[in-house]
Design a protein around this motif. Structure first.
Motif, PDB file in Angstrom:
ATOM      1  N   ALA A  10       5.712   0.306  12.476  1.00 53.16           N
ATOM      2  CA  ALA A  10       6.284   0.637  11.167  1.00 53.16           C
ATOM      3  C   ALA A  10       5.775   1.994  10.688  1.00 53.16           C
ATOM      4  CB  ALA A  10       5.955  -0.449  10.153  1.00 53.16           C
ATOM      5  N   LYS A  11       4.485   2.225  10.828  1.00 54.01           N
ATOM      6  CA  LYS A  11       3.912   3.505  10.407  1.00 54.01           C
ATOM      7  C   LYS A  11       4.461   4.662  11.238  1.00 54.01           C
ATOM      8  CE  LYS A  11      -0.308   1.711   8.363  1.00 54.01           C
ATOM      9  NZ  LYS A  11      -1.770   1.628   8.478  1.00 54.01           N
ATOM     10  N   GLY A  18       9.346  11.066   7.872  1.00 52.31           N
ATOM     11  CA  GLY A  18       8.734  11.736   6.729  1.00 52.31           C
ATOM     12  C   GLY A  18       8.516  10.832   5.530  1.00 52.31           C
ATOM     13  N   VAL A  19       8.440   9.528   5.760  1.00 45.62           N
ATOM     14  CA  VAL A  19       8.218   8.560   4.688  1.00 45.62           C
ATOM     15  C   VAL A  19       6.713   8.345   4.530  1.00 45.62           C
ATOM     16  CG1 VAL A  19       8.551   6.152   3.986  1.00 45.62           C
ATOM     17  CG2 VAL A  19      10.427   7.406   5.062  1.00 45.62           C
ATOM     18  N   ASN A  20       6.213   8.576   3.330  1.00 42.70           N
ATOM     19  CA  ASN A  20       4.795   8.374   3.064  1.00 42.70           C
ATOM     20  C   ASN A  20       4.489   6.887   2.939  1.00 42.70           C
ATOM     21  OD1 ASN A  20       4.190  11.146   2.933  1.00 42.70           O
ATOM     22  ND2 ASN A  20       4.907  11.221   0.822  1.00 42.70           N
ATOM     23  N   THR A  21       3.387   6.466   3.535  1.00 45.41           N
ATOM     24  CA  THR A  21       2.936   5.087   3.415  1.00 45.41           C
ATOM     25  C   THR A  21       1.591   5.076   2.714  1.00 45.41           C
ATOM     26  OG1 THR A  21       1.786   5.076   5.540  1.00 45.41           O
ATOM     27  CG2 THR A  21       4.098   4.382   5.547  1.00 45.41           C
ATOM     28  N   ILE A  35       5.490   1.326   0.724  1.00 48.99           N
ATOM     29  CA  ILE A  35       6.214   2.585   0.554  1.00 48.99           C
ATOM     30  C   ILE A  35       6.902   2.555  -0.793  1.00 48.99           C
ATOM     31  CG2 ILE A  35       6.546   3.012   3.020  1.00 48.99           C
ATOM     32  CD1 ILE A  35       9.400   2.004   2.712  1.00 48.99           C
ATOM     33  N   ASP A  36       7.229   3.716  -1.319  1.00 50.64           N
ATOM     34  CA  ASP A  36       7.891   3.784  -2.617  1.00 50.64           C
ATOM     35  C   ASP A  36       9.413   3.716  -2.454  1.00 50.64           C
ATOM     36  OD1 ASP A  36       8.605   6.315  -1.680  1.00 50.64           O
ATOM     37  OD2 ASP A  36       7.357   7.395  -3.113  1.00 50.64           O
ATOM     38  N   GLU A  37      10.108   3.763  -3.586  1.00 48.45           N
ATOM     39  CA  GLU A  37      11.571   3.641  -3.561  1.00 48.45           C
ATOM     40  C   GLU A  37      12.216   4.740  -2.727  1.00 48.45           C
ATOM     41  OE1 GLU A  37      15.486   3.424  -6.485  1.00 48.45           O
ATOM     42  OE2 GLU A  37      13.505   3.572  -7.401  1.00 48.45           O
ATOM     43  N   GLU A  38      11.746   5.955  -2.865  1.00 52.04           N
ATOM     44  CA  GLU A  38      12.314   7.062  -2.083  1.00 52.04           C
ATOM     45  C   GLU A  38      12.179   6.777  -0.590  1.00 52.04           C
ATOM     46  OE1 GLU A  38      11.589  11.820  -1.266  1.00 52.04           O
ATOM     47  OE2 GLU A  38      10.617  10.880  -2.980  1.00 52.04           O
ATOM     48  N   GLY A  39      11.029   6.261  -0.188  1.00 48.87           N
ATOM     49  CA  GLY A  39      10.809   5.920   1.213  1.00 48.87           C
ATOM     50  C   GLY A  39      11.731   4.807   1.678  1.00 48.87           C
ATOM     51  N   ARG A  41      14.643   4.144   0.500  1.00 50.92           N
ATOM     52  CA  ARG A  41      15.999   4.694   0.603  1.00 50.92           C
ATOM     53  C   ARG A  41      16.160   5.535   1.868  1.00 50.92           C
ATOM     54  NH1 ARG A  41      18.969   2.779  -3.090  1.00 50.92           N
ATOM     55  NH2 ARG A  41      18.134   2.219  -5.123  1.00 50.92           N
ATOM     56  N   THR A  42      15.113   6.249   2.246  1.00 52.24           N
ATOM     57  CA  THR A  42      15.152   7.019   3.488  1.00 52.24           C
ATOM     58  C   THR A  42      15.304   6.087   4.681  1.00 52.24           C
ATOM     59  OG1 THR A  42      13.819   8.798   2.544  1.00 52.24           O
ATOM     60  CG2 THR A  42      13.874   8.632   4.956  1.00 52.24           C
ATOM     61  N   LEU A  43      14.507   5.016   4.710  1.00 49.80           N
ATOM     62  CA  LEU A  43      14.619   4.049   5.805  1.00 49.80           C
ATOM     63  C   LEU A  43      16.002   3.409   5.823  1.00 49.80           C
ATOM     64  CD1 LEU A  43      11.109   2.385   5.585  1.00 49.80           C
ATOM     65  CD2 LEU A  43      11.920   3.960   7.351  1.00 49.80           C
TER      66      LEU A  43
END
Length: 72
Positions: A10-11, A18-21, A35-39, A41-43
């Motif tokens: 997953a990491k 480019g999704v921050n964990t 992860i946050d909402e932006e992350g 949405r990217t996934l």
């Protein structure tokens, strides 16, 4: 083929996109990766069904906002 999906998997996916964990410890002592909402949405945008993925993120975020009194 191994179908087990590990925390490292997953990491790695998050890092590649480019999704921050963030690693946290919950009140039960469990270590979790969040992860946050932006992350999310990217996934979702990179999922096999992006439209469904975005709809699921909408549902998750609506439930979280409702659980926290709409202040999120």
């Amino acid at each position: 083929m191994n179908d087990d999906f590990t925390d490292a998997d997953a990491k790695a996916i998050c890092a590649a996109l480019g999704v921050n964990t963030k690693t946290i410890t919950d009140t039960f002592g469990r270590t979790l990766t969040v992860i946050d909402e932006e992350g999310m949405r990217t996934l979702a945008a990179h999922s096999p069904n992006p439209e469904r993925g975005q709809a699921l993120v909408d549902q998750i975020m609506a439930a979280a906002r409702e659980a926290h009194g709409g202040n999120q």
